[in-house]
Design an enzyme around this catalytic site. Structure first.
Site, PDB file in Angstrom:
ATOM      1  N   LYS A  52       2.338  -3.409   7.297  1.00 56.71           N
ATOM      2  CA  LYS A  52       2.570  -3.576   5.851  1.00 56.71           C
ATOM      3  C   LYS A  52       4.010  -3.184   5.514  1.00 56.71           C
ATOM      4  O   LYS A  52       4.675  -3.836   4.702  1.00 56.71           O
ATOM      5  CB  LYS A  52       1.575  -2.729   5.035  1.00 56.71           C
ATOM      6  CG  LYS A  52       0.155  -3.216   5.044  1.00 56.71           C
ATOM      7  CD  LYS A  52      -0.054  -4.601   4.453  1.00 56.71           C
ATOM      8  CE  LYS A  52       0.161  -4.659   2.961  1.00 56.71           C
ATOM      9  NZ  LYS A  52      -0.194  -6.007   2.415  1.00 56.71           N
ATOM     10  N   THR A  82       0.821  -1.216   0.000  1.00 54.53           N
ATOM     11  CA  THR A  82       0.000   0.000   0.000  1.00 54.53           C
ATOM     12  C   THR A  82       0.856   1.267   0.000  1.00 54.53           C
ATOM     13  O   THR A  82       2.015   1.232   0.440  1.00 54.53           O
ATOM     14  CB  THR A  82      -0.887  -0.015   1.270  1.00 54.53           C
ATOM     15  OG1 THR A  82      -1.435   1.269   1.493  1.00 54.53           O
ATOM     16  CG2 THR A  82      -0.087  -0.367   2.528  1.00 54.53           C
ATOM     17  N   ASP A  83       0.253   2.371  -0.433  1.00 55.66           N
ATOM     18  CA  ASP A  83       0.966   3.658  -0.365  1.00 55.66           C
ATOM     19  C   ASP A  83       1.040   4.174   1.079  1.00 55.66           C
ATOM     20  O   ASP A  83       1.790   5.097   1.370  1.00 55.66           O
ATOM     21  CB  ASP A  83       0.291   4.707  -1.260  1.00 55.66           C
ATOM     22  CG  ASP A  83      -1.158   5.016  -0.890  1.00 55.66           C
ATOM     23  OD1 ASP A  83      -1.725   4.311  -0.027  1.00 55.66           O
ATOM     24  OD2 ASP A  83      -1.738   5.954  -1.472  1.00 55.66           O
ATOM     25  N   GLU A  84       0.263   3.551   1.986  1.00 52.24           N
ATOM     26  CA  GLU A  84       0.229   4.068   3.368  1.00 52.24           C
ATOM     27  C   GLU A  84       1.566   3.872   4.089  1.00 52.24           C
ATOM     28  O   GLU A  84       1.810   4.506   5.114  1.00 52.24           O
ATOM     29  CB  GLU A  84      -0.925   3.421   4.149  1.00 52.24           C
ATOM     30  CG  GLU A  84      -2.253   3.688   3.475  1.00 52.24           C
ATOM     31  CD  GLU A  84      -3.469   3.446   4.357  1.00 52.24           C
ATOM     32  OE1 GLU A  84      -3.349   3.522   5.584  1.00 52.24           O
ATOM     33  OE2 GLU A  84      -4.543   3.174   3.787  1.00 52.24           O
ATOM     34  N   TYR A 112      -1.725  -0.624  10.968  1.00 57.01           N
ATOM     35  CA  TYR A 112      -1.880  -1.257   9.646  1.00 57.01           C
ATOM     36  C   TYR A 112      -0.676  -0.956   8.763  1.00 57.01           C
ATOM     37  O   TYR A 112      -0.007  -1.864   8.263  1.00 57.01           O
ATOM     38  CB  TYR A 112      -3.178  -0.778   8.970  1.00 57.01           C
ATOM     39  CG  TYR A 112      -3.223  -1.087   7.483  1.00 57.01           C
ATOM     40  CD1 TYR A 112      -3.238  -2.405   7.034  1.00 57.01           C
ATOM     41  CD2 TYR A 112      -3.226  -0.069   6.520  1.00 57.01           C
ATOM     42  CE1 TYR A 112      -3.258  -2.701   5.667  1.00 57.01           C
ATOM     43  CE2 TYR A 112      -3.251  -0.351   5.159  1.00 57.01           C
ATOM     44  CZ  TYR A 112      -3.266  -1.666   4.734  1.00 57.01           C
ATOM     45  OH  TYR A 112      -3.280  -1.951   3.388  1.00 57.01           O
TER      46      TYR A 112
HETATM   47  N1  LIG Z   1      -8.091  -1.955  -0.298  1.00 55.43           N
HETATM   48  C1  LIG Z   1      -7.209  -1.050  -0.684  1.00 55.43           C
HETATM   49  O1  LIG Z   1      -7.552   0.080  -1.004  1.00 55.43           O
HETATM   50  C2  LIG Z   1      -5.745  -1.424  -0.778  1.00 55.43           C
HETATM   51  C3  LIG Z   1      -4.862  -0.503  -1.339  1.00 55.43           C
HETATM   52  C4  LIG Z   1      -3.510  -0.860  -1.476  1.00 55.43           C
HETATM   53  C5  LIG Z   1      -3.078  -2.090  -1.064  1.00 55.43           C
HETATM   54  N2  LIG Z   1      -3.959  -2.961  -0.498  1.00 55.43           N
HETATM   55  C6  LIG Z   1      -3.441  -4.278  -0.090  1.00 55.43           C
HETATM   56  O2  LIG Z   1      -4.057  -5.237  -0.943  1.00 55.43           O
HETATM   57  C7  LIG Z   1      -4.266  -6.464  -0.248  1.00 55.43           C
HETATM   58  C8  LIG Z   1      -5.716  -6.861  -0.327  1.00 55.43           C
HETATM   59  O3  LIG Z   1      -6.521  -5.829   0.233  1.00 55.43           O
HETATM   60  P1  LIG Z   1      -8.109  -5.962   0.310  1.00 55.43           P
HETATM   61  O4  LIG Z   1      -8.658  -4.601   0.417  1.00 55.43           O
HETATM   62  O5  LIG Z   1      -8.578  -6.881  -0.751  1.00 55.43           O
HETATM   63  O6  LIG Z   1      -8.241  -6.676   1.740  1.00 55.43           O
HETATM   64  P2  LIG Z   1      -9.462  -7.497   2.342  1.00 55.43           P
HETATM   65  O7  LIG Z   1      -9.424  -7.235   3.806  1.00 55.43           O
HETATM   66  O8  LIG Z   1     -10.717  -7.226   1.584  1.00 55.43           O
HETATM   67  O9  LIG Z   1      -9.076  -9.023   2.052  1.00 55.43           O
HETATM   68  C9  LIG Z   1      -8.048  -9.685   2.720  1.00 55.43           C
HETATM   69  C10 LIG Z   1      -8.183 -11.171   2.470  1.00 55.43           C
HETATM   70  O10 LIG Z   1      -7.112 -11.845   3.151  1.00 55.43           O
HETATM   71  C11 LIG Z   1      -7.647 -12.950   3.864  1.00 55.43           C
HETATM   72  N3  LIG Z   1      -6.788 -13.191   5.037  1.00 55.43           N
HETATM   73  C12 LIG Z   1      -6.648 -12.395   6.136  1.00 55.43           C
HETATM   74  N4  LIG Z   1      -5.789 -12.950   7.007  1.00 55.43           N
HETATM   75  C13 LIG Z   1      -5.354 -14.116   6.439  1.00 55.43           C
HETATM   76  C14 LIG Z   1      -4.450 -15.123   6.838  1.00 55.43           C
HETATM   77  N5  LIG Z   1      -3.818 -15.057   8.017  1.00 55.43           N
HETATM   78  N6  LIG Z   1      -4.234 -16.174   6.007  1.00 55.43           N
HETATM   79  C15 LIG Z   1      -4.887 -16.267   4.813  1.00 55.43           C
HETATM   80  N7  LIG Z   1      -5.764 -15.342   4.396  1.00 55.43           N
HETATM   81  C16 LIG Z   1      -5.999 -14.272   5.188  1.00 55.43           C
HETATM   82  C17 LIG Z   1      -9.055 -12.526   4.260  1.00 55.43           C
HETATM   83  O11 LIG Z   1      -9.884 -13.644   4.551  1.00 55.43           O
HETATM   84  C18 LIG Z   1      -9.499 -11.756   3.017  1.00 55.43           C
HETATM   85  O12 LIG Z   1     -10.068 -12.619   2.064  1.00 55.43           O
HETATM   86  C19 LIG Z   1      -3.772  -6.213   1.188  1.00 55.43           C
HETATM   87  O13 LIG Z   1      -2.486  -6.740   1.304  1.00 55.43           O
HETATM   88  C20 LIG Z   1      -3.775  -4.703   1.325  1.00 55.43           C
HETATM   89  O14 LIG Z   1      -2.797  -4.282   2.244  1.00 55.43           O
HETATM   90  C21 LIG Z   1      -5.279  -2.655  -0.345  1.00 55.43           C
END
Ligand SMILES: NC(=O)c1ccc[n+]([C@@H]2O[C@H](COP(=O)([O-])OP(=O)(O)OC[C@H]3O[C@@H](n4cnc5c(N)ncnc54)[C@H](O)[C@@H]3O)[C@@H](O)[C@H]2O)c1
Length: 355
Positions: free
Chosen positions: A162, A132-134, A158
């Protein structure tokens, strides 16, 4: 095949759906199915042999290793994480467990498997870490946007976890030669977004006649990217990214939270007007959250210059598609909000670990 962690979550599910819409290469989807993981997101893949779902925790290195040797993936794409900043403030431990320890276990399993490969299989293997950009912290209004060389300065549990996972991934490349790639992306929005995050929360609250809670003055700035654009960036980095490199992914789309909420209200006023007044009447400013970063902005020139990737959606087109998706998928939202799918998961997986 490719091995995806967290493929039942918001971005992971969009990625799996897009991948299988564009390629016949199978996906092993490994997900713990926390509150954020929802197999309903993947209902259209029921009976599709190209999608293998395995319920599991990325902290379970032995389970992961067994699956790697059994399925021989050519790449691992690591989405699994605890991802909600507010939850990380209330309960940071789960974030350390999954984002730091879990990524470490996954890296260990990946290293064991990758070291057993030979020739082209070893050379072509990739570990793509989704971040993430965070991790870069916060910007003042006139600061330059985050680039890949911006120093890390995470401000929430968070983003700190990350950041730690990004460092581990980097270290596995420099220490062991693991062929890694990392993407740092801005805020995503689009279909299958859990309604605790800003955009789906506002859409669902607005339609339910509830308050639209805006933290503080609402002038926090975020860059927004339509989730399918993020998915195409990930495919591109997997295909052509330089080993050990990080790529910032963004939408060139800085918006204040308040302006996002206003635009959503205007779209809803047009697509599903209220009997009286505007959805904007439901906006309510609430106390700001601790450590709330003021501004994030992404300089996404590297991925454009090196890999020719650019977002396809503007904020206007992407947000309209998103609102239309939520209006057409009431059942999905209802199930998520009622916890029906969690009950189903409990029933489905009570006695078995794999499906
Ligand atoms: N949502 C955003 O805007 C955003 C932006 C940049 C980066 N990201 C990154 O992208 C990735 C996905 O984000 P998202 O928004 O889809 O998250 P989300 O919370 O919707 O999904 C996370 C998934 O990971 C699974 N999970 C959690 N803990 C686990 C574990 N210990 N073992 C196996 N599976 C596990 C959950 O069941 C879920 O399906 C993350 O790594 C997040 O940091 C998200």
């Amino acid at each position: 095949m490719i091995f995806v962690t967290g493929g039942a979550g918001f971005i992971g599910a969009n990625f799996v759906l897009d991948w299988l819409a564009q390629s016949d290469e199978s996906v092993l989807n490994y997900d713990k199915l926390t509150y954020a993981g929802n197999l309903n997101n993947l209902a259209s893949l029921n009976n599709d042999a190209r999608h293998v779902f395995v319920k599991g925790d990325i902290n379970d290195s032995a389970h992961l290793c067994g699956l790697f040797f059994e399925y021989q993936p050519r790449a691992i794409i690591h989405f699994a994480a605890e991802s909600h900043v507010d939850r990380s403030i209330v309960g940071p431990a789960a974030f350390v467990t999954t984002n730091v320890n879990g990524t470490f276990s996954l890296l260990e399993a990946a290293r064991t498997y990758w070291q057993s490969l030979e020739g082209e299989d070893k050379e072509n293997f990739r570990f793509l870490h989704i971040s993430t950009d965070e991790v870069y912290g916060t910007l003042a209004a006139d600061d330059a946007a985050f680039s890949e060389t911006t120093a890390y300065a995470p401000n929430s549990p968070y983003s700190a976890t990350k950041a730690a996972s990004d460092h581990l991934v980097r270290a596995y490349h420099h220490t062991y030669g693991l062929p890694v790639l990392t993407t740092n992306c801005s805020n995503n929005y689009g279909p299958y977004h859990f309604p605790e995050k800003l955009i789906p929360l506002m859409i669902t609250n607005a339609r339910a006649g509830k308050d639209l809670p805006v933290y503080g003055d609402g002038l926090q700035v975020r860059d927004w990217l339509y989730v399918k654009d993020h998915c195409s960036a990930i495919r591109r980095v997997l295909e052509a990214g330089r080993l050990g490199e990080t790529y910032n992914v963004g939408g060139w789309n800085e918006q204040t939270n308040l302006s996002v909420v206003h635009t959503l209200c205007e779209l809803l006023d047009e697509l599903q007007p209220k009997a009286q007044g505007s959805y904007k009447d439901q906006i309510k400013h609430i106390t700001d959250r601790p450590g709330h970063d003021r501004r994030y902005a992404i300089d996404a020139r590297k991925i454009e210059k090196e890999l020719g990737w650019k977002p396809q959606e503007t904020f206007t087109t992407g947000l309209r598609k998103t609102v239309e998706w939520y209006l057409a998928n009431d059942e999905w939202t209802k199930q998520v909000q009622s916890g029906e799918y969690l009950k189903w998961v409990a029933l489905q997986y009570e006695d078995e670990e794999e499906a």
